[in-house]
Design a protein around this motif. Structure first.
Motif, mmCIF file in Angstrom:
data_model
loop_
_atom_site.group_PDB
_atom_site.id
_atom_site.type_symbol
_atom_site.label_atom_id
_atom_site.label_comp_id
_atom_site.label_asym_id
_atom_site.label_seq_id
_atom_site.Cartn_x
_atom_site.Cartn_y
_atom_site.Cartn_z
ATOM 1 N N SER A 1 0.831 -1.210 0.000
ATOM 2 C CA SER A 1 0.000 0.000 0.000
ATOM 3 C C SER A 1 0.861 1.254 0.000
ATOM 4 O O SER A 1 0.628 2.184 -0.781
ATOM 5 N N PRO B 1 -8.277 1.585 -2.755
ATOM 6 C CA PRO B 1 -8.124 0.439 -3.658
ATOM 7 C C PRO B 1 -6.759 -0.248 -3.571
ATOM 8 O O PRO B 1 -6.650 -1.444 -3.844
ATOM 9 N N THR B 2 -5.729 0.497 -3.178
ATOM 10 C CA THR B 2 -4.398 -0.104 -3.087
ATOM 11 C C THR B 2 -4.344 -1.181 -2.014
ATOM 12 O O THR B 2 -3.565 -2.132 -2.114
ATOM 13 N N LYS C 1 -6.936 -3.222 -1.068
ATOM 14 C CA LYS C 1 -7.567 -4.436 -1.597
ATOM 15 C C LYS C 1 -6.643 -5.124 -2.595
ATOM 16 O O LYS C 1 -6.514 -6.354 -2.602
ATOM 17 N N LYS C 2 -5.983 -4.336 -3.437
ATOM 18 C CA LYS C 2 -5.040 -4.897 -4.408
ATOM 19 C C LYS C 2 -3.921 -5.648 -3.681
ATOM 20 O O LYS C 2 -3.471 -6.714 -4.134
ATOM 21 N N GLU D 1 -5.301 -8.950 -2.464
ATOM 22 C CA GLU D 1 -5.504 -9.842 -3.612
ATOM 23 C C GLU D 1 -4.183 -10.436 -4.082
ATOM 24 O O GLU D 1 -4.117 -11.613 -4.448
ATOM 25 N N THR D 2 -3.142 -9.629 -4.051
ATOM 26 C CA THR D 2 -1.818 -10.119 -4.455
ATOM 27 C C THR D 2 -1.286 -11.141 -3.457
ATOM 28 O O THR D 2 -0.814 -12.221 -3.842
ATOM 29 N N GLY E 1 1.289 -4.239 -9.947
ATOM 30 C CA GLY E 1 0.738 -3.515 -11.084
ATOM 31 C C GLY E 1 1.488 -2.269 -11.478
ATOM 32 O O GLY E 1 1.126 -1.595 -12.449
#
Length: 453
Positions: free
Chosen positions: A224, A242-243, A245-246, A249-250, A316
């Motif tokens: 994050s 959103p960072t 959640k990303k 997910e990663t 990403g």
């Protein structure tokens, strides 16, 4: 292990501490022992109570070290040392709460650096005066970088550095070479791609422990922050960014999507991950420290592994968006002295002993943690330690707020709550959203209370 909710705990602790302000001794003083003919504190007949975390990777060595250091302290001061332990971050915070509310408990607390802000916010621990620093050997005795999270500023500090523990990753040189990988990954996307190349049969690209009591939140924090989201921005918590959640997910995706970790890692602690890497069954060992050296140097990968920085580029992305690399949290252990303690002189004498050059080097040899003593740190020449020194230099402090303990546990609890899903092979998207939302709401409430306090 199940973690109970700690929302509001920092606020409860702070309120209790304010109520007990008049009950404390009001800072350092000469309580706890007179000075003997050798200029040492005389604690004959007294017992110093010290709270520390369990070293699950080295339980027998920890017991032996405690016995040895207690004997040395007894010889020096005449006082006994009684050790108490905590086994998780939740337990650590609860022990602070219990002692602050009751106004009694351990004289010294050995806390992870990220819990120092919560301890400081309670006003229940000694804010160190110049005389206090002199009593532990002087502020110059310590590696100055290790003082970065001892207090809100250089004139208001409660945490005395004990050891430094910057996080890195270890890699198996043979497995990387066999997969045609020239150098370790520097981005999280590259890490996943390399891990896939090394995953074959019962060998996996990554070793990590999803059920570790301390580490999972640090992955989310790092990804994050590297994406430009500091998590705490003034009085606002940004866990719902959103960072975040990303990042989850990663982290979860290594298991559910990439399938580059052993499915058994759903139930692993960090020590299990170290054991898997030590057996030669993993390309990378994530979120480890120099404390893994004693184990790895006696394992099947002795001479075949090296440390390197963990990725510093968010998932990403092609470059970090942080104002620093955020290669690691500013990590280690701090020692704080309870303001209610009637034995502050003994407490400072004990801290002076265990932060001396010789004792710090002895501790490093046994457990691997880097010394906080500047002279001891400078004397280390093992080339394996260079990446750890680099990680220390590129570390980033977590926010200095009394709410951080709750926020940190909120980040951790999202993983704890997701373990059953991970075991089933898939984390439901809406469930993850709800867990992050709950952590955001509870963390923001804690931050609001801390800001008002």
């Amino acid at each position: 292990m199940r973690f109970k909710s700690t929302t509001g705990l920092a606020a409860i602790v702070t309120a209790a501490a304010l109520a007990l302000t008049g009950c404390g001794s009001g800072g350092s003083g000469s309580s706890g022992g007179s000075t003997n003919a050798n200029g040492k504190v005389d604690g004959t007949g007294k017992t110093l109570n010290v709270l520390v975390g369990v070293l699950s990777q080295y339980p027998e060595q920890q017991k032996q070290w405690q016995s040895d250091i207690a004997a040395k302290f007894k010889a020096e001061t005449g006082a006994d040392v009684k050790f108490e332990t905590f086994a998780s971050a939740n337990d650590e915070l609860t022990r602070i709460q219990t002692s602050v509310v009751s106004g009694q408990g351990p004289d010294i607390y050995g806390l992870g650096t990220t819990f120092t802000p919560t301890a400081y916010a309670t006003k229940a621990f000694v804010t160190l005066s110049d005389d206090d620093w002199k009593a532990v050997g002087g502020k110059d005795r310590f590696n100055q970088a290790a003082l970065g999270i001892s207090g809100p500023d250089k004139d208001h500090q409660a945490g005395i550095p004990f050891v430094s523990r910057p996080f890195v990753m270890a890699y198996n040189k043979d497995l990387l070479a066999a997969a045609g990988i020239d150098k370790p990954a520097t981005t999280w996307d590259e890490l996943a791609a390399q891990a896939k190349k090394m995953t074959k049969g019962d060998t996996y690209g990554i070793a990590t422990g999803y059920k570790d009591n301390y580490d999972p939140w640090k992955f989310i924090w790092a990804m994050s922050v590297q994406a430009g989201n500091p998590l705490v921005d003034g009085n606002k918590l940004k866990m719902d960014d959103p960072t975040v959640k990303k990042a989850y997910e990663t982290y979860f995706g290594w298991l559910t999507q990439d399938k580059v970790v052993d499915p058994a890692s759903v139930g692993w602690s960090n020590s299990n991950a170290v054991a898997a890497f030590a057996s030669g069954k993993a390309g990378y060992l994530m979120m480890t420290t120099s404390s893994s050296i004693p184990t790895l140097d006696k394992s099947a990968v002795a001479g075949k592994y090296e440390y390197t920085l963990m990725p510093t580029v968010a998932p990403g992305e092609t470059q970090s968006k942080s104002d620093g690399d955020a290669a690691s949290i500013l990590s280690g252990d701090n020692l704080v002295v309870a303001d209610y303690s009637k034995q502050k002189d003994l407490a400072f004498a004990y801290i002076k002993l265990i932060t001396s050059k010789d004792e710090q080097l002895n501790y490093q040899k046994t457990f691997g943690d880097l010394p906080a003593n500047a002279e001891a740190l400078a004397s280390l020449t093992d080339p394996k330690l260079k990446p750890l020194a680099d990680a220390a230099a590129k570390s980033k402090a977590t926010p200095f707020t009394g709410a951080w303990g709750d926020i940190q546990l909120g980040l951790l609890n999202v993983t704890v709550q997701s373990v059953p899903d991970l075991a089933a092979g898939k984390v439901d998207d809406s469930a993850l959203d709800q867990r992050i939302k709950d952590a955001q709401n509870k963390g923001q409430a804690s931050l609001d209370r801390a800001s008002k306090g």
